[in-house]
Design an enzyme around this catalytic site. Structure first.
Site, mmCIF file in Angstrom:
data_model
loop_
_atom_site.group_PDB
_atom_site.id
_atom_site.type_symbol
_atom_site.label_atom_id
_atom_site.label_comp_id
_atom_site.label_asym_id
_atom_site.label_seq_id
_atom_site.Cartn_x
_atom_site.Cartn_y
_atom_site.Cartn_z
ATOM 1 C CG HIS A 106 28.709 -25.930 8.203
ATOM 2 N ND1 HIS A 106 29.481 -25.535 9.127
ATOM 3 C CD2 HIS A 106 28.727 -26.984 7.725
ATOM 4 C CE1 HIS A 106 30.658 -26.335 9.095
ATOM 5 N NE2 HIS A 106 30.269 -27.194 8.055
ATOM 6 C CG ASP A 108 29.360 -31.225 6.770
ATOM 7 O OD1 ASP A 108 29.844 -30.421 6.963
ATOM 8 O OD2 ASP A 108 30.039 -32.133 7.403
ATOM 9 C CG HIS A 272 29.682 -29.375 11.980
ATOM 10 N ND1 HIS A 272 28.671 -30.039 11.166
ATOM 11 C CD2 HIS A 272 30.579 -29.079 11.047
ATOM 12 C CE1 HIS A 272 29.282 -30.007 9.884
ATOM 13 N NE2 HIS A 272 30.300 -29.659 9.950
ATOM 14 N NE ARG A 287 34.030 -32.666 5.676
ATOM 15 C CZ ARG A 287 33.368 -32.164 4.723
ATOM 16 N NH1 ARG A 287 33.896 -32.299 3.467
ATOM 17 N NH2 ARG A 287 32.063 -31.415 4.953
HETATM 18 C C1 OGA Z 1 33.730 -30.460 8.110
HETATM 19 C C2 OGA Z 1 34.035 -29.242 9.062
HETATM 20 C C3 OGA Z 1 34.875 -28.915 11.186
HETATM 21 C C4 OGA Z 1 36.382 -28.769 11.586
HETATM 22 O O1 OGA Z 1 34.704 -30.936 8.066
HETATM 23 O O2 OGA Z 1 32.732 -30.551 7.491
HETATM 24 O O3 OGA Z 1 33.207 -28.555 9.057
HETATM 25 O O4 OGA Z 1 36.306 -28.640 12.792
HETATM 26 N N1 OGA Z 1 35.146 -29.063 9.980
HETATM 27 O O5 OGA Z 1 37.379 -29.042 10.856
HETATM 28 MN MN MN Z 2 31.465 -29.295 8.029
#
Ligand code: OGA
Ligand code: MN
Length: 296
Positions: A106, A108, A272, A287
Site C-alpha cells: 500500500h 499511505d 510498502h 510513526r
Molecule cells: C506505516 C506502515 C510499516 C511497518 O507505518 O505506514 O505501513 O513496517 N508500517 O510497520
Molecule cells: Mn503504511
C-alpha cells in the site's frame, strides 16, 4: 535508479538495492541540521525514494522537528498518538498480538483527497528476527509497462477506499477492516472518535506525476477498488494485473530494523509492506506523516 552517482559534501549515501532505498551516513538527527546537510538529505530522498538512518537517539520533539523540515505534520484521523505528542503514532505489536499493521502492499492515505507526501518510522523495539519492511519503486513499475499498457492506463482514475476488502479476497480474507481489527488481537490504539473530517474514499489518477521530480509513477494500492468508466469485472482484471506487475522483486528493497533505525519514504512514488513474520515477539515503532497535495 540514478544515471550517475551524486556528489555529497556533508553526508554519505549508500544504496541498499538496485531499485530504491539508500542508507544515509554522517547525519546525527539529535543535532540541528544546517541547510547544506538538510539539502543533501532531501536530494538523496528524492533520488532514492526511501532513505534510512541508523543508531539515532532522538526525543519525540527532535523527531517532530526533523519531520517538519519535510513539511507540515499530517495527523492520523483514526489512530491515537502518544499522550504528549498526539502527532506521533505508536505502531505496536505485542508478543501475543496477531494483527500486523501495514501487512499488505500500500501507499499511505491513498484513500484521502490529499494523501501523505511522506511517512517516517523510528524503531524503538525490534524483534530478534523478522518484522522487516519492504518498499517498491512505482516509477520503475510505470517505466517497465508496455507502450500499449501505458496508453491504456494513462488517463484512468481509480476509486481508493480505506476499508477496501476487495483486493484481500484474493488471499481468502473477505473481512472488512473493522472485522479484522475486532477479530485480531491488537494493542494499537484508536481514537475514541475518528476525526469528524475523516475521509475514507478518494478518486485519484492511476498514473501520477511527481510534483518535485516530474517523473510518472503507478499509483495503486491494496485500497484501489474500481476504475471510473469500467465495469467491475474489467476493473478487477486491470487492477490485479497492475498490482501483480508493481510488486516484481526487481522493483523492491527490504529493510531490516534495529532499535534506533529510521526510515523515511515518499508515498507519491512507492508502496510498502510490513512483514508479519515475528509472531511471539514485540515490535514498537514511532510513526509520523507529512501532508501532501492532490495527486495529478
Ligand atoms: C506505516 C506502515 C510499516 C511497518 O507505518 O505506514 O505501513 O513496517 N508500517 O510497520
Ligand atoms: Mn503504511
Amino acid at each position: 535508479m540514478l544515471d550517475q552517482p551524486r556528489e555529497y559534501n556533508s553526508i554519505d549515501v549508500k544504496p541498499i538495492a538496485g531499485a530504491l532505498g539508500a542508507e544515509i551516513f554522517g547525519a546525527d538527527l539529535s543535532k540541528p541540521l544546517n541547510d547544506e546537510t538538510f539539502g543533501e538529505i532531501y536530494r538523496a530522498w528524492l533520488d532514492h525514494l526511501v532513505i534510512f538512518f541508523r543508531d539515532q537517539e532522538i526525543t519525540p520533539a527532535q523527531y517532530i522537528e526533523f519531520a517538519n523540515k519535510f513539511g507540515e505534520i499530517h495527523t492520523h484521523p483514526l489512530m491515537k498518538g502518544l499522550d504528549d505528542y498526539p502527532e506521533v503514532l505508536e505502531i505496536l505489536k505485542n508478543e501475543d498480538d496477531t494483527y500486523t499493521f501495514g501487512n499488505s502492499w500500500h501507499t499511505d492515505q491513498i484513500f484521502t483527497d490529499k494523501p501523505a507526501k511522506a511517512s517516517m518510522l523510528y524503531a524503538k523495539e525490534t524483534p530478534p528476527y523478522g518484522g522487516d519492511t519492504l518498499f517498491a519503486n512505482m516509477y520503475l513499475a510505470y517505466d517497465a509497462l508496455s507502450d500499449g499498457m501505458e496508453a491504456m492506463i494513462g488517463g484512468l482514475r481509480a476509486l481508493n477506499k480505506g476499508d477496501n476488502y476487495k483486493r484481500r479476497k484474493q488471499t481468502g480474507d473477505h473481512r472488512s477492516r473493522a472485522e479484522r481489527y475486532a477479530a485480531a488481537k491488537t494493542t494499537m490504539k484508536l481514537k475514541e472518535k475518528p476525526d469528524e473530517n475523516r475521509v475514507t474514499e478518494a478518486v485519484h489518477p492511476v498514473v501520477r506525476t511527481h510534483p518535485e521530480t516530474g517523473r510518472k509513477s503507478l499509483y495503486i494500492s491494496v485500497h484501489t477498488e474500481t476504475l471510473e468508466g469500467f465495469n467491475e469485472d474489467e476493473a478487477d482484471i486491470i487492477i490485479d494485473q497492475l498490482r501483480e506487475h508493481a510488486m516484481k522483486p526487481e522493483f523492491v528493497c527490504r529493510f531490516n530494523w534495529r532499535p534506533g533505525s529510521i526510515a523515511l519514504w515518499d508515498n507519491r512514488c512507492t508502496q510498502h509492506y510490513a512483514m508479519g513474520d515475528y509472531q511471539g515477539f514485540r515490535r514498537r515503532m514511532h510513526r509520523l506523516m507529512i501532508k501532501g497535495d492532490t495527486p495529478v
